[in-house]
Design a protein around this motif. Sequence first.
Motif: not given
Ligand code: MG
Length: 464
Positions: A68-73, A463-464
């Motif tokens: 998992v990536s970090a939330m949103g921005d 866009g990610r």
């Molecule tokens: Mg990211």
Amino acid sequence: MAPVRLDEALFASPDPSNTPPSNSRTVSVGIVVQKYGGSSVSDAASIKRVAQRIVATKKAGHDVVVVVSAMGDTTDELLDLAHEVSPLPDGREMDMLLTAGERISMALLAMAIGNLGQQAQSFTGSQAGVITDSVHGKAKIIDVTPGRIRKAVGEGAVAIVAGFQGVSQDSKDITTLGRGGSDTTAVALAAALDAEVCEIYTDVDGIFTADPRIVPNARRIPLLSYEETLEMAANGAKILHLRCVEYARRNLMPIHVRSSFSTKEGTWVLSTERIAERLADEVPTEQEASVMEQAIISGVAHDRSESKITVVGVPDKVGEAARIFEVLAEAQINIDMIVQNVSAAATGLTDISFTLPRADGQTAMTALARLKDEVGYAQLQYDDGVGKVSLIGAGMRTNPGISARFFKSIADAGVNIEMISTSEIRISVVVNEAQIDDAVSAAHAAFDLEADEVEAVVYGGTGR
Ligand code: MG
Ligand code: ASP
């Protein structure tokens, strides 16, 4: 087109697209690695939605490992915060800070899955066995030893791993893999776990023939080779991290890029052999067949992240170009395109232009300025109003006339070409940044890449 409601779509039947296309039809119960980008886990509601999707995959009989990536921005916000307290934050501390973003999303996701009655455990990159070198901010993975992940999965849990981070073998410090690095974490883990497939969930339904934000009737590419995907990623298509594709190619790991907001098939990134097998031995879908038959060109990528430097009036002598590029190499700058003009007979002077990442512009100019007396060039010009448009397709190797058609389409759109470079399966041009969209649309139309009806839905925002 409205996004499919997941709760209806997901639980109706097990998702059949979790297995990579192959000629065997056996029901598999192997490991599936799923990576969810920041836009797929941007708030509590999204995290709950993703949790449902993961539980559905688990219920369909797969072992599931999630990256998992970090939330949103979050990552951008943390970066801003760091620069508010220090103009030049320390690399080690920056990595400490940024990896916190992924720790938040992994723990929340584990809680949300637990709440659905499914056991889940989260792990930092270090705990998951992601071993890297010690270059802060752009560490390379040197080994993956996922013992704890295997154990958790063996005990029936879903393992959630924080993306884009690892631990240095030497310094034991926490490192990050560079922006967008969670894709690479996912493929590296998938390879180490011998997973069947690495699913990369994003906010569009796969890889398209052009960015749907520029060309609304871009077409989804059903099957794409590692080589073509590499060219796309290296030339500005933001869909996959470059290193993740390199890693997948080396390990022949199938990647399925798809949207977390729908249950549609996305894009399968596979070896050329596997693609040929799929087209020959299985009945491809009608769309795959028609797309692949005429797939001389796979797509048009664009890049707004470069700038151009021209060294004007370089004496036309042995060793001058070597000297210029040595200095840039010492400054750790990656050069993309290079053009050297024919020297003017009267003066014996030539101009050398090259493109480089915009972020390195200042460093490069400073390094070259120091070389002025030694090389004796006349002046340096810096232009950050440029962009790159690239046409990519394996069919280029065997089909003549592709460059002519590409350049003609760009000329017809009234766009001037400043530089050109090619590989076996790519042609790139540098144009004025303000005209990128025009050039992309023109090239896309010239190679008949449009879908019959608009099929691209951009679900998220970043866009990610
Ligand atoms: Mg990211
Ligand atoms: N959160 C990190 C970034 O925004 C890593 C990633 O998203 O892959 O770059």
